[in-house]
Design a protein around this motif. Structure first.
Motif, PDB file in Angstrom:
ATOM      1  N   SER A  87       0.859  -1.179   0.000  1.00  0.00           N
ATOM      2  CA  SER A  87       0.000   0.000   0.000  1.00  0.00           C
ATOM      3  C   SER A  87       0.894   1.227   0.000  1.00  0.00           C
ATOM      4  O   SER A  87       2.055   1.160   0.406  1.00  0.00           O
ATOM      5  CB  SER A  87      -0.883   0.024   1.252  1.00  0.00           C
ATOM      6  OG  SER A  87      -1.681  -1.128   1.311  1.00  0.00           O
ATOM      7  N   GLN A  88       0.346   2.339  -0.434  1.00  0.00           N
ATOM      8  CA  GLN A  88       1.104   3.583  -0.418  1.00  0.00           C
ATOM      9  C   GLN A  88       0.282   4.698   0.198  1.00  0.00           C
ATOM     10  O   GLN A  88      -0.946   4.677   0.153  1.00  0.00           O
ATOM     11  CB  GLN A  88       1.548   3.954  -1.824  1.00  0.00           C
ATOM     12  CG  GLN A  88       0.389   4.206  -2.788  1.00  0.00           C
ATOM     13  CD  GLN A  88       0.887   4.660  -4.139  1.00  0.00           C
ATOM     14  OE1 GLN A  88       1.548   5.678  -4.223  1.00  0.00           O
ATOM     15  NE2 GLN A  88       0.549   3.904  -5.176  1.00  0.00           N
ATOM     16  N   ARG A  89       1.002   5.639   0.788  1.00  0.00           N
ATOM     17  CA  ARG A  89       0.350   6.835   1.331  1.00  0.00           C
ATOM     18  C   ARG A  89       1.320   7.996   1.194  1.00  0.00           C
ATOM     19  O   ARG A  89       2.533   7.811   1.166  1.00  0.00           O
ATOM     20  CB  ARG A  89      -0.057   6.616   2.784  1.00  0.00           C
ATOM     21  CG  ARG A  89       1.097   6.485   3.749  1.00  0.00           C
ATOM     22  CD  ARG A  89       0.627   6.221   5.192  1.00  0.00           C
ATOM     23  NE  ARG A  89       1.740   6.178   6.104  1.00  0.00           N
ATOM     24  CZ  ARG A  89       2.569   5.161   6.278  1.00  0.00           C
ATOM     25  NH1 ARG A  89       2.405   4.054   5.568  1.00  0.00           N
ATOM     26  NH2 ARG A  89       3.567   5.230   7.138  1.00  0.00           N
ATOM     27  N   ARG A  90       0.767   9.168   1.093  1.00  0.00           N
ATOM     28  CA  ARG A  90       1.598  10.361   0.975  1.00  0.00           C
ATOM     29  C   ARG A  90       1.852  10.926   2.361  1.00  0.00           C
ATOM     30  O   ARG A  90       0.935  11.075   3.158  1.00  0.00           O
ATOM     31  CB  ARG A  90       0.914  11.415   0.106  1.00  0.00           C
ATOM     32  CG  ARG A  90       1.760  12.667  -0.055  1.00  0.00           C
ATOM     33  CD  ARG A  90       1.262  13.573  -1.133  1.00  0.00           C
ATOM     34  NE  ARG A  90       1.480  13.060  -2.473  1.00  0.00           N
ATOM     35  CZ  ARG A  90       2.652  13.067  -3.122  1.00  0.00           C
ATOM     36  NH1 ARG A  90       3.718  13.505  -2.513  1.00  0.00           N
ATOM     37  NH2 ARG A  90       2.752  12.619  -4.345  1.00  0.00           N
ATOM     38  N   GLU A  91       3.108  11.230   2.633  1.00  0.00           N
ATOM     39  CA  GLU A  91       3.508  11.921   3.847  1.00  0.00           C
ATOM     40  C   GLU A  91       4.376  13.090   3.422  1.00  0.00           C
ATOM     41  O   GLU A  91       5.509  12.886   2.979  1.00  0.00           O
ATOM     42  CB  GLU A  91       4.284  10.995   4.792  1.00  0.00           C
ATOM     43  CG  GLU A  91       3.423  10.018   5.541  1.00  0.00           C
ATOM     44  CD  GLU A  91       4.196   9.219   6.585  1.00  0.00           C
ATOM     45  OE1 GLU A  91       5.376   9.530   6.852  1.00  0.00           O
ATOM     46  OE2 GLU A  91       3.592   8.277   7.132  1.00  0.00           O
ATOM     47  N   ILE A 118       6.251   9.568  -0.801  1.00  0.00           N
ATOM     48  CA  ILE A 118       5.275   8.490  -0.843  1.00  0.00           C
ATOM     49  C   ILE A 118       5.876   7.357  -0.029  1.00  0.00           C
ATOM     50  O   ILE A 118       7.002   6.921  -0.277  1.00  0.00           O
ATOM     51  CB  ILE A 118       4.965   8.035  -2.272  1.00  0.00           C
ATOM     52  CG1 ILE A 118       4.345   9.195  -3.050  1.00  0.00           C
ATOM     53  CG2 ILE A 118       4.020   6.839  -2.259  1.00  0.00           C
ATOM     54  CD1 ILE A 118       4.042   8.888  -4.498  1.00  0.00           C
ATOM     55  N   TYR A 157       5.603   3.506   1.410  1.00  0.00           N
ATOM     56  CA  TYR A 157       5.057   2.209   1.047  1.00  0.00           C
ATOM     57  C   TYR A 157       5.126   1.277   2.246  1.00  0.00           C
ATOM     58  O   TYR A 157       6.062   1.321   3.025  1.00  0.00           O
ATOM     59  CB  TYR A 157       5.850   1.607  -0.117  1.00  0.00           C
ATOM     60  CG  TYR A 157       5.700   2.384  -1.384  1.00  0.00           C
ATOM     61  CD1 TYR A 157       4.694   2.073  -2.289  1.00  0.00           C
ATOM     62  CD2 TYR A 157       6.539   3.453  -1.668  1.00  0.00           C
ATOM     63  CE1 TYR A 157       4.542   2.810  -3.449  1.00  0.00           C
ATOM     64  CE2 TYR A 157       6.392   4.195  -2.829  1.00  0.00           C
ATOM     65  CZ  TYR A 157       5.397   3.865  -3.721  1.00  0.00           C
ATOM     66  OH  TYR A 157       5.229   4.593  -4.863  1.00  0.00           O
TER      67      TYR A 157
END
Length: 113
Positions: free
Chosen positions: A63-67, A71, A73
């Motif tokens: 999964s990935q998310r922006r911080e 990005i 993972y």
């Protein structure tokens, strides 16, 4: 997990860099790693790791998310567990001696005491 999903997962994992990336992310835990940190740990270029991350994401293994500007993972533990379950679905089918081998191999997370 159905057979089609399992095949997509196995196809994504059948490449050396991608398998090593998933294993790295499993060790990193739920907090995950930024793409640059993964590239550094894997000793590959950022563009190379991006290509592989895209394939793993498409298979649902990560999964990935922006911080901020990065990005991050992380391993998709639910999907990985589903894949292991898919493999082991028919385990022991009438062969009780197999159960001990499976239980010994499943010791990745020691129980808390």
């Amino acid at each position: 997990m159905d057979e089609r999903e399992a095949l997509a997962s196995f196809a994504a994992l059948s490449q050396e860099t991608r398998l090593a990336t998933v294993r790295t992310l499993v060790v990193a835990g739920p907090e995950g790693l930024a793409a640059g940190a993964i590239a550094e740990r894997m000793s590959v270029s950022p563009s190379n790791v991006s290509f592989h991350l895209k394939e793993l994401d498409r298979a649902g293994l990560i999964s990935q998310r922006r911080e901020s500007r990065s990005i991050v993972y992380s391993a998709n533990y639910d999907t990985l567990a589903d894949l292991v379950t898919f493999l082991m679905e028919d385990c022991c089918a009438g062969h009780s001696g197999i159960r001990g081998s499976v239980e010994r191999s499943m010791g990745c997370c020691p129980s808390e005491t």
